[in-house]
Design an enzyme around this catalytic site. Structure first.
Site, mmCIF file in Angstrom:
data_model
loop_
_atom_site.group_PDB
_atom_site.id
_atom_site.type_symbol
_atom_site.label_atom_id
_atom_site.label_comp_id
_atom_site.label_asym_id
_atom_site.label_seq_id
_atom_site.Cartn_x
_atom_site.Cartn_y
_atom_site.Cartn_z
ATOM 1 N N GLU A 62 0.502 -1.236 0.022
ATOM 2 C CA GLU A 62 0.053 0.003 0.187
ATOM 3 C C GLU A 62 0.822 1.346 -0.335
ATOM 4 O O GLU A 62 0.628 2.182 -0.634
ATOM 5 C CB GLU A 62 -1.034 -0.120 1.113
ATOM 6 C CG GLU A 62 -1.859 1.250 1.180
ATOM 7 C CD GLU A 62 -2.757 1.077 0.265
ATOM 8 O OE1 GLU A 62 -3.672 0.314 -0.119
ATOM 9 O OE2 GLU A 62 -2.631 2.187 -0.800
ATOM 10 N N GLY A 82 12.944 17.137 3.025
ATOM 11 C CA GLY A 82 13.110 15.805 2.775
ATOM 12 C C GLY A 82 12.281 15.124 1.710
ATOM 13 O O GLY A 82 11.819 13.819 2.006
ATOM 14 N N LYS A 126 5.418 4.323 -9.944
ATOM 15 C CA LYS A 126 4.024 4.287 -9.456
ATOM 16 C C LYS A 126 3.096 4.106 -10.530
ATOM 17 O O LYS A 126 2.185 3.372 -9.984
ATOM 18 C CB LYS A 126 3.972 5.767 -8.674
ATOM 19 C CG LYS A 126 5.010 5.797 -7.550
ATOM 20 C CD LYS A 126 4.930 7.251 -6.821
ATOM 21 C CE LYS A 126 5.989 7.341 -5.675
ATOM 22 N NZ LYS A 126 5.856 8.753 -5.367
ATOM 23 N N GLY A 167 6.948 10.964 3.310
ATOM 24 C CA GLY A 167 7.324 11.345 4.728
ATOM 25 C C GLY A 167 7.044 10.454 5.734
ATOM 26 O O GLY A 167 6.245 9.252 5.322
HETATM 27 N N1 HSE Z 1 10.339 11.199 -3.833
HETATM 28 C C1 HSE Z 1 9.044 10.669 -3.729
HETATM 29 C C2 HSE Z 1 8.110 12.056 -4.044
HETATM 30 C C3 HSE Z 1 8.787 10.235 -2.412
HETATM 31 O O1 HSE Z 1 8.686 13.375 -4.131
HETATM 32 O O2 HSE Z 1 6.952 11.918 -4.150
HETATM 33 C C4 HSE Z 1 7.479 9.296 -2.058
HETATM 34 O O3 HSE Z 1 7.681 8.360 -2.966
#
Ligand code: HSE
Length: 433
Positions: free
Chosen positions: A131, A188, A206, A303
């Site tokens: 998930e 981050g 994704k 996060g």
């Molecule tokens: N680097 C990815 C983003 C982190 O910016 O969405 C989450 O997969």
């Protein structure tokens, strides 16, 4: 077999791993109530001794290698939050072969090893929960697999990468690309190698996962057309907003058809589009279905806490099934669909385009540009020339009607070769209404 407590082995004590530990402690009562049993992190593993010392578990439960977790027969669920496709692949494969259920947040691993991992889990009748691999805490995987199981999914429009959405949002507010990227890094949001975000690899992985689930046929990440946001200029974001009421979003698009469209690229959308309101690091997925209609899910796609939420939802799902005595229940994958979806070459995809030509301000220039577009069957919907001259060139902006990408490419390559008229490479950005 499960006793009163279901034991977990957690591998990887980075941001996500620590988030899982902290949230399982904080929400222990909620998790226990939802699972109907206790869930205990019985062992953790990480190569970094400092992380092991900081995790708050007694040293006897901590190990520098995941082998201790694989060797412990009381551990039924292995949580892989190392990331990457090296050690993570070895761990996941060994855990499944050992008959343990696996929960992972690893989009790169799933996008590249989908068939192998799901086939193995299917054969061993164990679960693979993922998930958190797409949109972290926003339950998109379970929505497609379970909540929308009776629907035929017609298309997906997603903002799947927080970093690029953050950068484009900040550029629209006046920041330059580099400043916005720096800010995204500080927060981050970025992958260790930020080019995975900027160049669209992260979003393509994704989309490969969501597309495969939605179509029931494999959508390999490598077959997804990918264009990054590195060439985007603030000028175009501002012009498209003020002249045409468009905002720029990093879209991942999947459309079912005789051939499937699968593409990731910056896209102008109207300000009234459901995804226009999704700003900064927020993610969203608009799912168009034949039965339930359009559905939009949005939230934080990255996060510590959102990722922990996604991972724990899988842990709870597996733990519930173990407690009920039906193995891993719904999370045991069906045999993965054989064969890849037929992906349309990008030249055959139809879009509207925003075009910005940098041309000399002389008679017949407009006729030259519109003539070249017309010869390739590209029809112009709107045209707008700005008076200001930049190093002898003026911006000439056009929006086209729906057109095949191959036609636009052929027209632009001819136009851009006319160096006496066109002073720099034409900017072309796709539009989705
Ligand atoms: N680097 C990815 C983003 C982190 O910016 O969405 C989450 O997969």
């Amino acid at each position: 077999m499960a006793g009163n407590t279901i034991k977990i082995g957690l591998v990887g004590l980075g941001t996500v791993g620590m988030g899982v530990l902290r949230t399982l402690r904080k929400n222990a009562a909620v998790v226990r109530a939802r699972c109907g049993t206790n869930v205990e992190v019985a062992r953790v593993a990480d190569r970094d001794a400092a992380r092991l010392r900081a995790c708050g578990l007694p040293p006897a439960k901590c190990s520098g290698s995941f082998q201790a977790i694989l060797d412990d027969p009381s551990i039924e669920i292995v949580v892989e939050v190392i990331g990457g496709t090296g050690a993570a692949k070895e761990l996941v494969t060994k855990a499944l072969k050992a008959g343990k259920h696996v929960v992972t947040a690893n989009k790169a691993l799933l996008a590249s090893e989908w068939q192998g991992i799901l086939s193995l889990a299917h054969r061993k009748k164990v679960a693979v929960g993922y998930e958190a691999s797409v949109m972290a805490g926003v339950p998109v995987i379970r929505s497609i697999e379970a909540g929308l199981a009776g629907n035929r999914i017609q298309s997906l429009f997603g903002i799947l990468n927080g970093t690029t959405n953050f950068i484009l949002t900040r550029m629209a507010q006046g920041l330059e690309f580099d400043q916005a990227l720096q800010e995204a890094r500080k927060r981050g949001l970025c992958e260790a190698d930020a080019s995975l975000d900027i160049d669209g690899y992260d979003a393509a992985q994704k989309l490969a996962i969501l597309g495969t689930l939605s179509l029931g046929r494999r959508v390999p990440a490598a077959s997804i057309y990918r264009e990054g946001i590195g060439q985007i200029e603030r000028f175009d974001i501002e012009e498209a907003r003020s002249q045409f009421d468009y905002v720029l979003r990093p879209l991942a698009v999947l459309k079912r058809g005789a051939q499937v469209e699968a593409r990731v690229h910056p896209t102008f959308i109207p300000t009234h589009h459901p995804l226009a309101a999704i700003e900064n690091e927020f993610n969203a997925l608009l799912i168009n279905t034949d039965t339930a209609g359009p559905i939009t899910l949005s939230g934080k796609g990255a996060g510590e806490k959102p990722a922990a939420s996604g991972v724990i939802s899988d842990i709870v799902e597996v733990a519930r099934a173990i407690r009920k005595g039906d193995g891993a229940g719904t999370l045991v994958p069906a045999a993965p669909a054989a064969g890849n979806a037929r992906i349309a070459p990008i030249e055959e995809v139809q879009s509207k385009f925003y075009l910005r030509f940098s041309v000399v301000d002389r008679p017949k220039v407009l006729a030259f540009i519109s003539g070249a577009l017309g010869r390739h069957g590209v029809s112009i919907a709107t045209c707008h020339q700005l008076g200001r001259s930049e190093r002898g060139a003026v911006p000439l902006i056009m929006v086209t009607h729906l057109t095949r990408e191959g036609a636009i490419r052929r027209a632009l390559s001819g136009i851009d070769a006319s160096h006496r008229i066109v002073k720099r490479k034409t900017v072309a950005v796709r539009i989705e209404e």
